[in-house]
Design an enzyme around this catalytic site. Structure first.
Site, PDB file in Angstrom:
ATOM      1  N   PRO A  88     -42.868   2.746  24.641  1.00 29.65           N
ATOM      2  CG  PRO A  88     -41.216   1.357  23.726  1.00 29.65           C
ATOM      3  CD  PRO A  88     -41.654   2.019  24.998  1.00 29.65           C
ATOM      4  CD  GLU A 115     -34.373  -4.734  26.386  1.00 27.45           C
ATOM      5  OE1 GLU A 115     -35.387  -4.665  25.673  1.00 27.45           O
ATOM      6  OE2 GLU A 115     -33.309  -4.142  26.118  1.00 27.45           O
ATOM      7  NE  ARG A 152     -44.686  25.437  23.297  1.00 26.37           N
ATOM      8  CZ  ARG A 152     -45.476  25.859  22.323  1.00 26.37           C
ATOM      9  NH1 ARG A 152     -46.613  25.268  22.090  1.00 26.37           N
ATOM     10  NH2 ARG A 152     -45.135  26.892  21.584  1.00 26.37           N
ATOM     11  CG  ASP A 167     -47.582  26.731  18.821  1.00 24.82           C
ATOM     12  OD1 ASP A 167     -46.831  27.516  18.244  1.00 24.82           O
ATOM     13  OD2 ASP A 167     -47.680  26.629  20.054  1.00 24.82           O
TER      14      ASP A 167
END
Ligand code: SAH
Length: 245
Positions: A88, A115, A152, A167
């Site tokens: 993150p 963690e 993709r 897109d």
């Protein structure tokens, strides 16, 4: 494109990679996904992969040696492979990042758990990627998101060349509204212009609706979209007609 995944939970990848477009892409050898269990690179009878955090605190930290040994093992013979840590704390994954990564031929994806990983793992990583500002229990869903988004863009995977060009995000804007049959559904009609067969007018309408949608939902994207003078004019009109500013 080769994806090598280092994970404690290889089974998590099997079903998402089976069926549908990703399986076809694998069968056609457009992508290859290899799973490596971090535990196989851990030493000792118990093959321990995690330990308590120095300094105290809750949760476990993934030990550096098994992960780094795994990375080195995969890298030997493949110096070109790019090592990406899912975290993150990484660069937010955006379509422009996906586009850049889709140019690579070999990616090693490192999935953390608990963690997270010992800080020293970062020394052998080329890049860190986050799939969004929230915290998952593990890097596996994040790695799957990356594989899916990258795959993709690889020619042949979607079957229809250019299918990804319109897109959302691909031109810095959200996609225009799309419709299919039936023409009338519960009193809601398909916009007349889409039935006109007039491709130029349809293009103009789509451009305008993409701009409108982006302005309404994600104005933050507009500042980075690289708008043409014409786009800017359309936006000014939209703003004017809504009575804003
Ligand atoms: N304590 C860590 C989070 C650990 S979450 C921190 O605050 O940074 C456990 C693992 O899930 C991480 O090591 C990472 O591999 C993965 N993960 C969690 N959220 C993620 C996200 N938004 N993007 C990518 N990977 C993520």
């Amino acid at each position: 494109m080769i994806f090598d995944i280092l994970t404690l939970f290889p089974d998590m990848f099997r079903s998402p990679l089976a069926g549908s477009i990703l399986e076809k892409a694998r069968e056609a050898k457009l992508i290859t996904v290899n799973l490596f269990n971090i535990r196989d690179y851990a030493e000792g009878k118990h093959r321990v992969t995690d330990d308590d955090p120095y300094g105290g605190g809750t949760g476990m930290i993934m030990k550096p040696e098994p992960i780094i040994r795994g990375i080195k093992a995969i890298q030997s013979g493949h110096p070109e492979a790019r090592v990406i840590l899912m975290t993150p704390q990484g660069t937010p994954l955006r379509q422009e990042v996906v586009r850049r990564l889709a140019q690579l031929s070999h990616i090693i994806l490192v999935c953390g758990r608990y963690e997270g990983v010992d800080e020293r793992v970062r020394a052998v990583v080329d890049e860190e990627i986050s799939i969004g500002d929230y915290v998952l229990t593990g890097g596996e869903p994040a790695a799957l998101v990356m594989i899916d988004a990258i795959a993709r863009l690889i020619p042949g995977v979607l079957g229809n060349e250019g299918a990804s060009e319109d897109d959302s995000f691909s031109r810095g804007l959200l996609e225009y509204p799309q419709y299919t049959r039936p023409r009338s559904f519960e009193g809601r009609e398909v916009p007349e212009i889409l039935l006109s067969g007039d491709h130029q007018s349809i293009e103009r309408w789509r451009k305008r609706e993409a701009l409108r949608r982006t302005w309404e939902r994600r104005p933050d994207l507009l500042t980075r979209a690289g708008l043409s003078d014409e786009d800017q004019k359309i936006l000014d009109e939209l703003r004017g007609s809504s009575g804003a500013e």
